[in-house]
Design a protein around this motif. Structure first.
Motif, PDB file in Angstrom:
ATOM      1  N   ASP A  18       0.862  -1.176   0.000  1.00  0.00           N
ATOM      2  CA  ASP A  18       0.000   0.000   0.000  1.00  0.00           C
ATOM      3  C   ASP A  18       0.900   1.227   0.000  1.00  0.00           C
ATOM      4  O   ASP A  18       1.348   1.668   1.056  1.00  0.00           O
ATOM      5  N   PRO A  19       1.192   1.793  -1.182  1.00  0.00           N
ATOM      6  CA  PRO A  19       2.076   2.964  -1.234  1.00  0.00           C
ATOM      7  C   PRO A  19       1.373   4.285  -0.912  1.00  0.00           C
ATOM      8  O   PRO A  19       1.958   5.349  -1.094  1.00  0.00           O
ATOM      9  N   SER A  20       0.141   4.238  -0.409  1.00  0.00           N
ATOM     10  CA  SER A  20      -0.597   5.477  -0.157  1.00  0.00           C
ATOM     11  C   SER A  20       0.096   6.363   0.885  1.00  0.00           C
ATOM     12  O   SER A  20      -0.163   7.563   0.933  1.00  0.00           O
ATOM     13  N   GLY A  21       0.969   5.801   1.697  1.00  0.00           N
ATOM     14  CA  GLY A  21       1.718   6.586   2.658  1.00  0.00           C
ATOM     15  C   GLY A  21       2.817   7.421   2.015  1.00  0.00           C
ATOM     16  O   GLY A  21       3.493   8.192   2.699  1.00  0.00           O
ATOM     17  N   TYR A  22       2.990   7.264   0.710  1.00  0.00           N
ATOM     18  CA  TYR A  22       4.014   7.994  -0.050  1.00  0.00           C
ATOM     19  C   TYR A  22       3.376   8.675  -1.263  1.00  0.00           C
ATOM     20  O   TYR A  22       3.632   8.313  -2.401  1.00  0.00           O
ATOM     21  N   PRO A  23       2.540   9.674  -1.025  1.00  0.00           N
ATOM     22  CA  PRO A  23       1.809  10.300  -2.127  1.00  0.00           C
ATOM     23  C   PRO A  23       2.708  11.017  -3.139  1.00  0.00           C
ATOM     24  O   PRO A  23       2.313  11.207  -4.284  1.00  0.00           O
ATOM     25  N   ASP A  24       3.914  11.392  -2.725  1.00  0.00           N
ATOM     26  CA  ASP A  24       4.821  12.117  -3.617  1.00  0.00           C
ATOM     27  C   ASP A  24       5.975  11.245  -4.104  1.00  0.00           C
ATOM     28  O   ASP A  24       6.998  11.752  -4.590  1.00  0.00           O
ATOM     29  N   LEU A  25       5.826   9.926  -4.001  1.00  0.00           N
ATOM     30  CA  LEU A  25       6.860   8.973  -4.380  1.00  0.00           C
ATOM     31  C   LEU A  25       7.360   9.192  -5.809  1.00  0.00           C
ATOM     32  O   LEU A  25       6.573   9.483  -6.708  1.00  0.00           O
ATOM     33  N   VAL A  26       8.669   9.071  -5.987  1.00  0.00           N
ATOM     34  CA  VAL A  26       9.290   9.139  -7.307  1.00  0.00           C
ATOM     35  C   VAL A  26      10.151   7.891  -7.460  1.00  0.00           C
ATOM     36  O   VAL A  26      10.940   7.559  -6.570  1.00  0.00           O
ATOM     37  N   VAL A  27       9.977   7.190  -8.575  1.00  0.00           N
ATOM     38  CA  VAL A  27      10.794   6.023  -8.898  1.00  0.00           C
ATOM     39  C   VAL A  27      11.693   6.408 -10.069  1.00  0.00           C
ATOM     40  O   VAL A  27      11.223   6.974 -11.056  1.00  0.00           O
ATOM     41  N   VAL A  28      12.986   6.127  -9.924  1.00  0.00           N
ATOM     42  CA  VAL A  28      13.954   6.470 -10.960  1.00  0.00           C
ATOM     43  C   VAL A  28      14.701   5.218 -11.369  1.00  0.00           C
ATOM     44  O   VAL A  28      15.199   4.475 -10.515  1.00  0.00           O
ATOM     45  N   TYR A  29      14.748   4.981 -12.664  1.00  0.00           N
ATOM     46  CA  TYR A  29      15.616   3.948 -13.234  1.00  0.00           C
ATOM     47  C   TYR A  29      16.785   4.672 -13.870  1.00  0.00           C
ATOM     48  O   TYR A  29      16.596   5.667 -14.576  1.00  0.00           O
ATOM     49  N   LEU A  30      17.999   4.169 -13.619  1.00  0.00           N
ATOM     50  CA  LEU A  30      19.207   4.767 -14.176  1.00  0.00           C
ATOM     51  C   LEU A  30      20.030   3.675 -14.829  1.00  0.00           C
ATOM     52  O   LEU A  30      19.992   2.525 -14.395  1.00  0.00           O
ATOM     53  N   GLY A  31      20.784   4.052 -15.847  1.00  0.00           N
ATOM     54  CA  GLY A  31      21.646   3.080 -16.500  1.00  0.00           C
ATOM     55  C   GLY A  31      22.966   3.697 -16.915  1.00  0.00           C
ATOM     56  O   GLY A  31      23.040   4.884 -17.265  1.00  0.00           O
ATOM     57  N   PHE A  32      24.010   2.892 -16.854  1.00  0.00           N
ATOM     58  CA  PHE A  32      25.357   3.283 -17.265  1.00  0.00           C
ATOM     59  C   PHE A  32      25.831   2.206 -18.224  1.00  0.00           C
ATOM     60  O   PHE A  32      25.926   1.042 -17.854  1.00  0.00           O
ATOM     61  N   ARG A  33      26.091   2.600 -19.445  1.00  0.00           N
ATOM     62  CA  ARG A  33      26.480   1.640 -20.481  1.00  0.00           C
ATOM     63  C   ARG A  33      27.909   1.915 -20.929  1.00  0.00           C
ATOM     64  O   ARG A  33      28.230   3.018 -21.372  1.00  0.00           O
ATOM     65  N   VAL A  34      28.756   0.911 -20.834  1.00  0.00           N
ATOM     66  CA  VAL A  34      30.147   1.005 -21.281  1.00  0.00           C
ATOM     67  C   VAL A  34      30.155   0.823 -22.798  1.00  0.00           C
ATOM     68  O   VAL A  34      29.640  -0.174 -23.311  1.00  0.00           O
ATOM     69  N   THR A  35      30.731   1.807 -23.519  1.00  0.00           N
ATOM     70  CA  THR A  35      30.752   1.735 -24.987  1.00  0.00           C
ATOM     71  C   THR A  35      32.161   1.552 -25.550  1.00  0.00           C
ATOM     72  O   THR A  35      32.304   1.222 -26.716  1.00  0.00           O
ATOM     73  N   THR A  36      33.193   1.807 -24.735  1.00  0.00           N
ATOM     74  CA  THR A  36      34.589   1.582 -25.139  1.00  0.00           C
ATOM     75  C   THR A  36      35.362   1.096 -23.914  1.00  0.00           C
ATOM     76  O   THR A  36      34.862   1.129 -22.787  1.00  0.00           O
ATOM     77  N   TRP A  37      36.601   0.661 -24.125  1.00  0.00           N
ATOM     78  CA  TRP A  37      37.439   0.224 -23.005  1.00  0.00           C
ATOM     79  C   TRP A  37      37.617   1.344 -21.981  1.00  0.00           C
ATOM     80  O   TRP A  37      37.678   1.102 -20.790  1.00  0.00           O
ATOM     81  N   ARG A  38      37.691   2.558 -22.444  1.00  0.00           N
ATOM     82  CA  ARG A  38      37.824   3.715 -21.547  1.00  0.00           C
ATOM     83  C   ARG A  38      36.600   3.816 -20.632  1.00  0.00           C
ATOM     84  O   ARG A  38      36.692   4.252 -19.486  1.00  0.00           O
ATOM     85  N   GLY A  39      35.460   3.412 -21.136  1.00  0.00           N
ATOM     86  CA  GLY A  39      34.238   3.438 -20.342  1.00  0.00           C
ATOM     87  C   GLY A  39      34.282   2.496 -19.157  1.00  0.00           C
ATOM     88  O   GLY A  39      33.637   2.738 -18.138  1.00  0.00           O
ATOM     89  N   LEU A  40      35.052   1.416 -19.267  1.00  0.00           N
ATOM     90  CA  LEU A  40      35.194   0.487 -18.152  1.00  0.00           C
ATOM     91  C   LEU A  40      35.855   1.186 -16.966  1.00  0.00           C
ATOM     92  O   LEU A  40      35.437   1.026 -15.821  1.00  0.00           O
ATOM     93  N   LYS A  41      36.849   1.990 -17.241  1.00  0.00           N
ATOM     94  CA  LYS A  41      37.509   2.765 -16.182  1.00  0.00           C
ATOM     95  C   LYS A  41      36.518   3.753 -15.557  1.00  0.00           C
ATOM     96  O   LYS A  41      36.482   3.931 -14.348  1.00  0.00           O
TER      97      LYS A  41
END
Length: 157
Positions: A18-41
């Motif tokens: 019952d999320p009614s106790g959180y009327p202003d709730l915000v859900v965020v999905y985030l992603g980080f995608r490595v596209t080159t070897w430098r991205g791994l660092k």
């Protein structure tokens, strides 16, 4: 798990919330995608900040979970008490500096987030990704300038 399960002998336990106790709730999905070897660092570098979020939760962060989208694509799902708490976090250190630096040099990686407000409104930003994902696969593209510059402006649009 808190709450009572509806399971009886031989059944899989089921619960709801019952999320009614959180009327202003915000859900965020985030992603980080490595596209080159430098991205791994770069990924290893942000890992330190993510570990800190798990240890010392910012005010308003109700839950932080790690999500694996693929071998080169990790992410998070976060539940925030309200948009103001999320916004305060994004304007504080270390997030503020990381975001500024990433905007200048994505270092062989891509980043995105999508935010959903329980009270209404959704928004997203995608930076340096090799192909569209999420809303970007079907929604009209909009440059993040003017009235679409900030998350607050996009979620209210």
């Amino acid at each position: 798990m808190q709450g009572k399960s509806t399971a009886t002998a031989g059944q899989t336990p089921r619960i709801s919330v019952d999320p009614s106790g959180y009327p202003d709730l915000v859900v965020v999905y985030l992603g980080f995608r490595v596209t080159t070897w430098r991205g791994l660092k770069a990924l290893l570098g942000i890992g330190k900040g993510l570990n800190r979020i798990d240890r010392v939760k910012p005010d308003g962060l109700l839950c932080h979970e790690t999500v694996i989208y693929g071998l080169n694509h990790i992410g998070m799902r976060q539940y925030w008490r309200d948009f103001e708490s999320l916004e305060a976090f994004t304007r504080s250190e270390p997030h503020k500096t990381w975001w500024r630096d990433f905007g200048r040099d994505p270092a062989g990686s891509g980043f995105w987030h999508e935010a959903y407000r329980r009270s209404g409104g959704m928004e997203a930003i995608y930076l340096n990704l090799p192909k569209p994902i999420g809303f970007a696969t079907f929604a009209a593209e909009q440059a993040p300038v003017g009235p679409f510059m900030t998350s607050r402006q996009r979620i209210a649009a």
